[in-house]
Write a protein that holds these residues in place. Structure first.
Motif, PDB file in Angstrom:
ATOM      1  N   ASP A 241       4.001   2.742  -2.063  1.00 47.79           N
ATOM      2  CA  ASP A 241       5.143   1.836  -2.087  1.00 47.79           C
ATOM      3  C   ASP A 241       6.113   2.197  -0.963  1.00 47.79           C
ATOM      4  OD1 ASP A 241       6.760  -0.211  -3.912  1.00 47.79           O
ATOM      5  OD2 ASP A 241       8.143   1.357  -3.268  1.00 47.79           O
ATOM      6  N   GLN A 242       6.567   1.168  -0.202  1.00 47.68           N
ATOM      7  CA  GLN A 242       7.442   1.424   0.938  1.00 47.68           C
ATOM      8  C   GLN A 242       8.743   2.098   0.513  1.00 47.68           C
ATOM      9  OE1 GLN A 242       6.943  -2.836   1.949  1.00 47.68           O
ATOM     10  NE2 GLN A 242       7.003  -2.138   4.066  1.00 47.68           N
TER      11      GLN A 242
ATOM     12  N   THR B  44       4.322   0.469   5.314  1.00 52.77           N
ATOM     13  CA  THR B  44       4.028  -0.959   5.329  1.00 52.77           C
ATOM     14  C   THR B  44       2.528  -1.208   5.173  1.00 52.77           C
ATOM     15  OG1 THR B  44       5.922  -1.346   6.782  1.00 52.77           O
ATOM     16  CG2 THR B  44       4.251  -3.079   6.664  1.00 52.77           C
ATOM     17  N   MET B  45       1.717  -0.424   5.864  1.00 54.17           N
ATOM     18  CA  MET B  45       0.260  -0.590   5.772  1.00 54.17           C
ATOM     19  C   MET B  45      -0.240  -0.317   4.357  1.00 54.17           C
ATOM     20  SD  MET B  45      -0.810   1.215   9.376  1.00 54.17           S
ATOM     21  CE  MET B  45      -2.553   1.200   8.983  1.00 54.17           C
ATOM     22  N   ASN B  46       0.294   0.719   3.714  1.00 53.41           N
ATOM     23  CA  ASN B  46      -0.135   1.042   2.350  1.00 53.41           C
ATOM     24  C   ASN B  46       0.275  -0.051   1.373  1.00 53.41           C
ATOM     25  OD1 ASN B  46      -1.314   3.490   3.074  1.00 53.41           O
ATOM     26  ND2 ASN B  46       0.593   4.619   2.799  1.00 53.41           N
TER      27      ASN B  46
ATOM     28  N   ASP C 288      -0.927   7.962   1.635  1.00 51.20           N
ATOM     29  CA  ASP C 288      -1.138   7.088   0.477  1.00 51.20           C
ATOM     30  C   ASP C 288      -1.407   7.874  -0.792  1.00 51.20           C
ATOM     31  OD1 ASP C 288      -3.673   8.011   0.911  1.00 51.20           O
ATOM     32  OD2 ASP C 288      -4.542   6.078   1.441  1.00 51.20           O
ATOM     33  N   ARG C 289      -1.710   9.171  -0.687  1.00 56.60           N
ATOM     34  CA  ARG C 289      -1.823  10.003  -1.891  1.00 56.60           C
ATOM     35  C   ARG C 289      -0.442  10.237  -2.496  1.00 56.60           C
ATOM     36  NH1 ARG C 289      -5.868   8.792  -3.857  1.00 56.60           N
ATOM     37  NH2 ARG C 289      -5.502   7.072  -2.432  1.00 56.60           N
TER      38      ARG C 289
ATOM     39  N   LEU D 268       0.677  -3.226   2.149  1.00 54.77           N
ATOM     40  CA  LEU D 268      -0.212  -4.360   2.407  1.00 54.77           C
ATOM     41  C   LEU D 268      -1.606  -4.113   1.820  1.00 54.77           C
ATOM     42  CD1 LEU D 268       0.746  -5.217   6.097  1.00 54.77           C
ATOM     43  CD2 LEU D 268       1.249  -6.549   4.036  1.00 54.77           C
ATOM     44  N   PHE D 269      -2.041  -2.852   1.827  1.00 56.51           N
ATOM     45  CA  PHE D 269      -3.330  -2.526   1.222  1.00 56.51           C
ATOM     46  C   PHE D 269      -3.330  -2.875  -0.264  1.00 56.51           C
ATOM     47  CE2 PHE D 269      -5.756   0.493  -1.334  1.00 56.51           C
ATOM     48  CZ  PHE D 269      -7.045   0.287  -0.838  1.00 56.51           C
ATOM     49  N   LEU D 270      -2.246  -2.508  -0.958  1.00 58.15           N
ATOM     50  CA  LEU D 270      -2.159  -2.824  -2.384  1.00 58.15           C
ATOM     51  C   LEU D 270      -2.199  -4.333  -2.612  1.00 58.15           C
ATOM     52  CD1 LEU D 270       0.473  -0.363  -3.914  1.00 58.15           C
ATOM     53  CD2 LEU D 270      -1.978  -0.394  -4.264  1.00 58.15           C
ATOM     54  N   LYS D 271      -1.469  -5.082  -1.779  1.00 59.69           N
ATOM     55  CA  LYS D 271      -1.442  -6.537  -1.935  1.00 59.69           C
ATOM     56  C   LYS D 271      -2.818  -7.135  -1.659  1.00 59.69           C
ATOM     57  CE  LYS D 271       1.005 -10.695  -0.454  1.00 59.69           C
ATOM     58  NZ  LYS D 271      -0.246 -11.449  -0.253  1.00 59.69           N
ATOM     59  N   ASP D 272      -3.479  -6.668  -0.612  1.00 59.44           N
ATOM     60  CA  ASP D 272      -4.815  -7.172  -0.301  1.00 59.44           C
ATOM     61  C   ASP D 272      -5.807  -6.832  -1.411  1.00 59.44           C
ATOM     62  OD1 ASP D 272      -3.867  -8.148   2.066  1.00 59.44           O
ATOM     63  OD2 ASP D 272      -4.574  -6.458   3.291  1.00 59.44           O
ATOM     64  N   LEU D 273      -5.676  -5.620  -1.964  1.00 59.04           N
ATOM     65  CA  LEU D 273      -6.566  -5.216  -3.046  1.00 59.04           C
ATOM     66  C   LEU D 273      -6.364  -6.101  -4.270  1.00 59.04           C
ATOM     67  CD1 LEU D 273      -8.648  -3.166  -4.110  1.00 59.04           C
ATOM     68  CD2 LEU D 273      -6.735  -1.749  -4.865  1.00 59.04           C
TER      69      LEU D 273
END
Length: 574
Positions: free
Chosen positions: A82-83, A118-120, A77-78, A122-127
């Motif tokens: 984005d996928q 995908t997880m990263n 994620d650093r 989703l993290f942005l969307k959840d944030l």
């Protein structure tokens, strides 16, 4: 193995030391692996939702050049959240034969790219969802959801626990008086441009201390932006009117209007600045004038259309640096002087007269045949000198290799013939040194580039002929569009300087573009010699004025076109 480190943090609220913490962990890991760190790349306070970051772009560029074979970061994620971007980065690194290794995931593979990407995302969307939920709760309590409007100040206070209490605003009476004045003047019949002109002339600071402009005042009624459309001035807090998306091509945030059913509206009478009656009268006048600013995105082709006129966007005011724009069907005028009133240049010029002057300057002044001939001669002499130096150096290296081979043969015979162990060791050390020297020479010869071709001796005349042909192409409807594009690439800027009631035209052209144009190629080999051309084309532009009559500056053995005396742009005339 040569490794590069990458570190990033995304928020201004995070500590700058976060970068050093990430790099320190990566260095420790690289040391354990026995890797050699050749460089480190960082992006500070930049979101990972886009690859449009200077640090990651430089890393990609160096990877494709083969500067390193491993990229080491703290986590995927650093690099990107984005996928699409993480997949593209992985693909580029694989093409350059560069591994991606992170402290969290280890060697990054296709599986990591798919799952962690995908997880990263989703993290942005959840944030984002959590942030919006928090802001909505704040707005429903009658507090600001973010941002500071002109006319208000932030109230800084803390809870008993020491946590800051956010979202409270109070009226700034000085700015509130300016807001009331704008509403009153607009209702009195003044245009937003006239109001902005008066405020700037009186030195009244605008939002965030900037100058006033017409759009700052009239804004867009449909989107609720602009002083005249801000409902907070009548004690009505509207939140979620707009949503913001990131353009995947540019990384910039673009606003979109939400349906009115999704707006959150709260009454905050304590923040009212403008009387309701005055507000309604101003809204009625806006409806009468039927002004609406264009909706962003309504006609996306406008962003890609060709410039309407030959030098659209290139003409600048010599007093303030602002743009010259069409103020009537045929006249160009300083936009800053007309819209903001902070420039005193009120001299206008006909568009066709300006285009004629600039084209004549391109043909006769900006690159006069005599001056360009001297430039070409000097360029040719310099390239010849470099060729001779490079040729002599390469020849010396080629001659040295057979000599080293002969020395190695002699030393080998001495070892075979000698029984002295110490003498044999000394001879072997000499052989090792000679072998290292031979390897350096062979590598240098392998990496040596061919010298660039010379400029055509008649380049100045060829340039003049091509400019003349361009003038003819501009007269034909079939070739005009293409000719306009070519002319615009040759001109960096057209500066108009007022002198005694007239405008002097200072034409600044791109020397590199002119050489490419005269050579008849988009990327001629003559411009590929970075070491030489970097000195040659710095500064990169040539200027045409009244006294362009001699070469005045030598730099790195190369001559540039200049003026006899240059102190200020206002002294130059076309």
């Amino acid at each position: 193995m040569k490794a590069a480190l990458y570190a990033r943090y995304s928020s201004d609220n995070q500590r700058d030391a976060s970068i050093e913490d990430q790099l320190r962990l990566c260095r420790h890991y690289a040391d354990k692996q026995g890797w050699t760190i050749v460089d480190s790349y960082t992006d500070r306070a930049i979101s990972g939702a886009s690859l449009l970051r200077p640090g990651i772009q430089e890393l990609i560029h160096d990877a494709l050049r083969g500067k390193f074979v491993v990229v080491l970061a703290e986590a995927m994620d650093r690099l990107s959240r984005d996928q699409e971007d993480i997949a593209g980065l992985f693909k580029r690194m694989a093409f350059a034969n560069v591994r991606i290794v992170t402290l969290s995931e280890g060697d990054v593979t296709h599986l990591h790219v798919g799952l962690k990407g995908t997880m990263n995302a989703l993290f942005l969307k959840d944030l984002a969802d959590k942030t919006r939920r928090g802001l909505r709760g704040r707005v429903e309590e009658g507090k600001s959801g973010g941002g500071l409007c002109f006319g208000y100040d932030v109230v800084k206070q803390f809870a008993a626990s020491g946590e800051p209490i956010r979202g409270d605003r109070t009226i700034n009476e000085t700015e509130a008086a300016v807001v009331r004045r704008i509403f009153t003047d607009y209702l009195a019949g003044k245009s937003s441009r006239t109001i902005a002109f008066q405020l700037n002339s009186e030195g009244v600071p605008g939002p965030q201390g900037a100058d006033w402009g017409p759009t700052t005042i009239h804004g867009n009624p449909k989107r609720g932006v602009g002083i005249l459309n801000n409902e907070l001035y009548v004690g009505r807090l509207v939140w979620n009117r707009l949503r913001y998306l990131k353009d995947p091509d540019t990384g910039k945030r673009v606003s979109r209007l939400n349906p009115e059913s999704e707006w959150i509206v709260q009454d905050v009478p304590e923040l009212r600045i403008v009387d309701q009656e005055l507000w309604e009268l101003v809204k009625a006048r806006q409806q009468t004038l039927a002004y609406e600013a264009p909706e962003p995105g309504e006609n996306t082709l406008n962003e890609r259309r060709r410039p309407k006129h030959l030098f659209s966007g290139l003409v600048k005011c010599g007093c303030c640096g602002g743009g010259y724009v069409m103020i009537s069907k045929e006249l160009l005028g300083c936009a800053t002087a007309r819209n903001k009133g902070i420039c005193q240049n009120r001299t206008n010029i006909r568009r066709d007269d300006l285009e004629t002057s600039v084209l004549n300057g391109l043909r006769t002044h900006l690159m006069e045949p005599e001056l360009f001939k001297e430039f070409c001669d000097e360029f040719t002499r310099e390239v010849n000198r470099l060729r001779m130096e490079r040729g002599a150096d390469l020849a010396a290296k080629r001659t040295e290799i057979p000599r080293i081979d002969r020395e190695l043969d002699k030393l080998m015979k001495l070892i075979l013939a000698s029984d002295d162990l110490e003498a044999s060791k000394r001879v072997m050390r000499q052989m090792k040194e000679l072998e290292n020297r031979k390897e350096e020479l062979e590598k240098a010869l392998t990496e040596a580039e061919e010298p660039p071709p010379l400029l055509h001796p008649n380049m100045a005349e060829i340039y003049r002929q091509r400019i003349s042909a361009l003038n003819e192409s501009l007269q034909s409807d079939e070739t005009k569009a293409e000719a306009m594009e070519v002319v615009r690439t040759l001109v960096d800027r057209v500066t108009l300087v007022p002198e005694d009631g007239r405008l002097a035209v200072v034409l600044r052209g791109d020397l590199a573009a002119m050489l490419r144009f005269a050579a008849g190629k988009k990327k001629p080999d003559v411009l590929s010699e970075v070491g030489l051309i970097g000195d040659l084309l710095s500064p990169t532009s040539l200027v045409a004025g009244t006294r362009c009559d001699r070469w005045h500056e030598f730099r790195s053995r190369l001559i540039f076109i200049g003026f006899d005396k240059v102190q200020d742009a206002e002294q130059l005339a076309a």
